[in-house]
Scaffold this motif. Structure first.
Motif, PDB file in Angstrom:
ATOM      1  N   CYS A   1      -3.282  -3.412  -3.490  1.00  0.00           N
ATOM      2  CA  CYS A   1      -3.458  -4.481  -2.504  1.00  0.00           C
ATOM      3  C   CYS A   1      -4.149  -5.687  -3.143  1.00  0.00           C
ATOM      4  O   CYS A   1      -3.883  -6.832  -2.792  1.00  0.00           O
TER       5      CYS A   1
ATOM      6  N   CYS B   1      -7.774   5.899   1.561  1.00  0.00           N
ATOM      7  CA  CYS B   1      -7.373   4.924   0.548  1.00  0.00           C
ATOM      8  C   CYS B   1      -7.553   5.570  -0.816  1.00  0.00           C
ATOM      9  O   CYS B   1      -8.556   6.212  -1.085  1.00  0.00           O
TER      10      CYS B   1
ATOM     11  N   CYS C   1      -5.960   2.730  -5.494  1.00  0.00           N
ATOM     12  CA  CYS C   1      -4.974   2.339  -6.499  1.00  0.00           C
ATOM     13  C   CYS C   1      -5.090   0.849  -6.798  1.00  0.00           C
ATOM     14  O   CYS C   1      -4.621   0.370  -7.817  1.00  0.00           O
ATOM     15  N   MET C   2      -5.686   0.093  -5.912  1.00  0.00           N
ATOM     16  CA  MET C   2      -5.954  -1.343  -6.062  1.00  0.00           C
ATOM     17  C   MET C   2      -4.702  -2.194  -6.094  1.00  0.00           C
ATOM     18  O   MET C   2      -4.722  -3.329  -6.562  1.00  0.00           O
TER      19      MET C   2
ATOM     20  N   CYS D   1       0.833  -1.203   0.000  1.00  0.00           N
ATOM     21  CA  CYS D   1       0.000   0.000   0.000  1.00  0.00           C
ATOM     22  C   CYS D   1       0.867   1.253   0.000  1.00  0.00           C
ATOM     23  O   CYS D   1       1.595   1.513   0.947  1.00  0.00           O
TER      24      CYS D   1
END
Ligand SMILES: Cc1cc2nc3c(=O)[nH]c(=O)nc-3n(C[C@H](O)[C@H](O)[C@H](O)COP(=O)(O)OP(=O)(O)OC[C@H]3O[C@@H](n4cnc5c(N)ncnc54)[C@H](O)[C@@H]3O)c2cc1C
Ligand code: SF4
Ligand code: SF4
Lengths: 441, 450
Positions: free
Chosen positions: B99, B93, B96-97, B56
């Motif tokens: 994770c 958050c 950005c995806m 992250c």
């Protein structure tokens, strides 16, 4: 059209990356397709070859010379399949790729590395950052823990090490990490602070985080000549961080490997992916291989056995099916954790090529109640011949142009015998080398 | 658990839930407006390895952000146990995806985050607050853009005024550090109509172009490049009606807005599919949205079909044409001699991060330098918020350093906001890969339709 290469490696963990690197030494086009990141991020970054005999884990003393012990391994163990010489070649190959980043190549004997719980672990190769901490080194030691990292209790670990009879005096202290207040800050946050030497508040003024950390530790030193920290000392610039701390404290600094998530594992992953880029390997990550189409058995099938060839595989790109074609394939999808082997209530399977996975019919025979017992499921995986080609239930080849490597293989329990990375390296090396040889022959 | 120390039993087949199938499982309503979504299997397969946390980019620079594992499976469990509020940090958050593709056991992290964010905005955010108004405005950029595009010169002039930017920061919390993107004097759709629509008719090879907002209103050169490159390969280009892909809406928890836009898009694109077209996008966040977020969040009749038939522009050509052969012997102008490439996070997640370098290497004379896996940090509307600007730049720092170190002063990427961030941090001009392909395949001479 399909995306075309000579060798396609399915899975980008330690086994897959090694296979691709080994294959890329030949003049062949190599690609890795990997669904997610590898388990290296959870592993310690140590390269264990064989720490304990397969049947005596936990009861016997650690193995001194893993190469000696390989001769005694049972038939079907991955090391038995490839042979001790191949294990040695694979480690040499790893040493060349890792360069200065890893140590341990000077001897066949296992090194003893102190762990975060104060045990001592037998391993064959260890990060340079860990080198000054070996338990065979007699220098007195200070372990430094941080109140925001409860996973490493330095005084407790020091106590355990002394109780284990290490040949030096060891003390542990707990301090506050300058610039971090939350106790659930991510390890990447600590590493980032040190990597960038970000300014932090210390003693009423702003100081670079490396100097600030050194000044916190300085007061606690009592003549020790080496200091161990949990493995959070930087990511991209780990060597610079360690060197700066050593200069400021005038001692050797080392890292104690930690549980997941693991920066040494992350750094090893970066190192391997950097090498893959330099070697011209094409890497596609974030998408799984979900299926394959077979082709007729080819004349180049060296065994002459009547087996299928894999024509192309299908990569699922968020819904779209993208064909990837190659001449040779390597299956390196990991074990139950890496999702190379799947289990449901009925059966255990290898989901990509549906290779045979031997397991007892009754699921109650898959594990024993004692968690630390010899777990049958830990050995589940695909059986292979000495060329690492997956075998059907009857012993015939599944496919003539597929090899398997790493924890997708059966016949060993990496956690119990401490052989995870070694098996991935050795089998990845062999699978990649043979796949490339087949293309060029 | 780590093998560094104890015997790992991570691979043990899970037995804990073995009896659930027999017990009548009572679904507990967690996120009220998301009854159809049962995220429990996802939450259960998390074994807390924290791999997601190490990926992250926000957690790496912001100590206050508890990370994806907390935002996803842990928050889900907390919320399920009692009447827990969604933690407001979910708004930190950036979607950005990263994770998502990190998790070894396929926990649907971004789906959990999107749902939690939606629930947070609906239930806990004051709709009169400055933050809400600002987020809604940013998320619905698509609604403002047509107006600005009608008077592009005025809009560009006004947006460029420092007083306006100062006001933006004071009244709306939109950072004054950034230049507003310029509006084109002619939108892509206007251009396409003016040239008389598609120049190739071909019932065998047809694509429906989902251009998204940015290529239409701000960078029509990218959209034109797509049309010319695809026509070069003999494709008939359809340009169906469309709304915003929804990406900025997901990221701001505006799920109702996103649903409306998605409904239009799925309907229109499904129509194009019936005419034998595949859906092609030139923006990596748009393709991410159509392919992954729609099926995760919505259940319109054709959602899955549209997702399965949506492709990134370059990816499609690589699979359906012999692109590398077509590029053999092609030459490009000097401006592309050396380019420094940044793969957007949303390309990375679709397994597309390496394709641009592979294709660029096939063109003689282009040296493409990859900046590696750093995140640009802007993440759509994220870096526009005054309170996120510094985080956004701290994340981008690594990319800026790599850009400065590479022997190139021209940027290349497929995401419009990454492109803004690259320009902002380096001062380099930044192009889209399709513009390079256009130069290589069609030549810089336009096809006379300007
Ligand atoms: C928690 C933990 C701690 C460990 N600690 C140590 C240690 O201290 N020392 C040591 O030597 N070893 C350790 N190991 C073991 C060691 O990390 C592994 O044995 C080794 O890294 C496995 O490598 P691999 O490449 O076979 O599999 P993995 O690393 O699991 O990689 C498999 C890859 O394949 C991908 N994949 C799976 N299915 C598909 C598909 N269908 N299509 C495309 N890609 C796919 C996965 O996403 C993954 O990237 C540890 C392992 C774990 C889980
Ligand atoms: S990576 Fe997946 S399994 Fe690991 S902590 Fe994150 S969500 Fe859980
Ligand atoms: S989507 Fe990106 S910012 Fe959000 S939690 Fe995941 S990795 Fe972090």
């Amino acid at each position: 059209m399909a995306i075309e290469d000579d060798v396609l490696v399915v899975g980008g963990g330690l086994a897959g990356a090694t296979a691709a690197l080994a294959a890329a030494r030949e003049d062949v086009r190599v690609r890795i397709v990997s669904a997610t990141q590898s388990t290296l991020r959870q592993a310690s970054g140590l390269i264990d070859v064989l720490g304990y005999p397969p049947d005596g884990a936990g009861t016997e003393d650690p193995i001194v010379d893993p190469f000696d012990a390989i001769a005694d391994l049972p038939t079907g163990h991955p090391y038995e399949r490839v042979g001790a010489d191949a294990v040695r070649d694979a480690l040499e190959f790893f040493d060349r790729v890792a360069g200065d980043a890893y140590a341990g190549s000077h001897t066949d004997v296992n090194a003893l590395v102190p762990t975060y719980a104060g045990r001592v672990k037998p391993t064959a190769r260890y990060p340079a950052a860990t080198a000054a901490g070996l338990a065979s080194d007699p220098r007195d030691t200070l372990l430094v823990g941080f109140d925001t990292i409860p996973d490493f209790d330095a005084p407790l670990a020091a106590g355990h090490l002394e109780a284990a009879g290490v040949p030096f005096a060891v003390r542990g202290v707990t301090v506050s990490f300058p610039g971090i207040e939350r106790d659930d800050a991510k390890v990447t946050r600590y590493a980032h602070l040190l990597d960038r030497n970000e300014p932090v508040w210390r003693g009423g003024s702003e100081t670079g985080s490396r100097a600030a950390l050194a000044s916190v530790v300085e007061d606690r030193l009592a003549g020790e000549s080496r200091v161990g920290f949990p493995a959070i000392l930087g990511d991209d610039h780990a060597t610079a961080v360690r060197t700066d701390l050593e200069a400021a404290l005038d001692v050797d600094v080392f890292e104690v490997p930690m549980g997941p998530p693991s920066l040494p594992g992350l750094r090893l992953e970066d190192l391997l992916y950097g090498a893959l880029e330099d070697a011209g390997v094409r890497v596609t990550t974030g998408v799984p291989v979900v299926d394959y189409e077979s082709a007729r058995g080819g004349a180049d099938d060296r065994t002459g056995a009547d087996s299928d060839r894999i024509g192309h595989v299908v990569v699922d790109r968020n819904g779209a099916a993208v064909p990837h074609r190659a001449d040779q394939y390597v299956l390196a999808t990991g074990g139950l954790v890496g999702t190379g082997i799947e289990s449901d209530r009925e059966q255990v399977t290898e989901p990509v090529f549906d290779c045979h996975v031997a397991h007892p019919d009754d699921r109650y025979d898959w594990f024993v109640d004692d968690v630390f017992g010899d777990q049958p499921y830990a050995r589940f995986g695909v059986d292979v011949d000495r060329d690492l080609r997956p075998l059907e239930a009857g012993g015939g080849l599944e496919f003539s142009n597929l090899r398997a490597a790493g924890s997708v293989l059966s016949g060993y329990d990496f956690a119990a015998e401490k052989s995870g990375s070694g098996v991935s390296l050795a089998t990845g090396y062999v699978a990649g080398t043979r796949a490339a040889a087949e293309v060029t022959s | 658990m780590s093998d560094a120390d104890t015997t790992a039993d991570a691979g043990r087949p899970t037995d804990e839930h073995a009896d659930d199938e027999n017990d009548a499982f009572e679904p507990i309503e967690v996120f009220p407006e998301a009854e159809s979504m049962d995220l429990r299997p996802g939450a259960d397969s998390c074994y807390k390895c924290s791999t997601c946390d190490t990926n992250c980019p926000v957690a790496e620079v912001d100590e206050e952000f508890p990370g994806p594992k907390f935002q996803g499976p842990e928050q889900w469990r907390l919320k399920r146990q009692d009447d827990h509020d969604i933690d407001e940090t979910v708004m930190k958050c950036s979607n950005c995806m990263r994770c998502d593709s990190a998790c070894p056991t396929d926990v649907p992290l971004s789906q959990m985050h999107n749902t939690a964010r939606g629930a947070y905005v609906d239930d806990q955010m004051n709709t009169l607050s400055r933050e809400y108004v600002r987020n809604r405005l940013l998320a619905n950029y698509r609604r403002l853009a047509p107006l600005a595009a009608t008077f592009p010169r005025t809009a560009n002039f006004v947006m460029g005024l420092s007083a306006v930017r100062w006001l933006g920061e004071k009244t709306l919390g939109i950072t004054s550090e950034r230049e507003f993107p310029e509006f084109a004097t002619e939108t892509f759709r206007e251009w396409f109509t003016a040239r008389g629509g598609a120049h190739v008719e071909n019932p065998e090879k047809r694509i429906a172009y989902f251009h998204g907002c940015y290529a239409n209103f701000n960078t029509p050169a990218v959209a034109k490049a797509l049309v010319r490159v695809y026509e070069h390969f003999g494709y008939e280009v359809l340009v169906p009606e469309q709304d915003c892909s929804g990406t900025p809406m997901f990221a701001n928890g505006m799920l109702a807005d996103a649903r409306r836009a998605a409904e239009t898009n799925v309907r229109e694109l499904a129509g194009a599919l019936e005419e034998g077209a595949d859906v092609i996008t030139s923006c990596s966040s748009c393709s991410m949205s159509l392919r992954q977020e729609y099926p995760e969040l919505f259940d319109f009749v054709d959602t899955e079909t549209v997702a399965a038939n949506t492709w990134d522009a370059l990816e499609y050509l690589r699979v359906h044409e012999d692109l590398e052969a077509a590029l053999e012997g092609a030459a490009v102008g000097e401006e592309f001699d050396d380019v420094v490439y940044h793969a957007p996070c949303h390309s990375r997640n679709q397994g597309l991060d390496s394709q641009t370098i592979e294709v660029m290497n096939a063109i003689d004379g282009i040296e493409a330098h990859d900046v590696g896996d750093s995140c640009s940090g802007i993440s759509g509307t994220y870096g526009w918020k005054a309170e996120r600007y510094e985080t956004s730049m701290a994340i981008g720092e690594e990319m800026f350093e790599h850009m400065a170190a590479a022997p190139a002063e021209t940027g290349l990427t497929e995401c419009p906001t990454c492109s803004m961030q690259m320009e902002h941090g380096s001062g380099y001009p930044v192009y889209h890969t399709l513009e390079v392909l256009e130069a290589a395949l069609v030549g810089s001479e336009a096809d006379g339709t300007e």
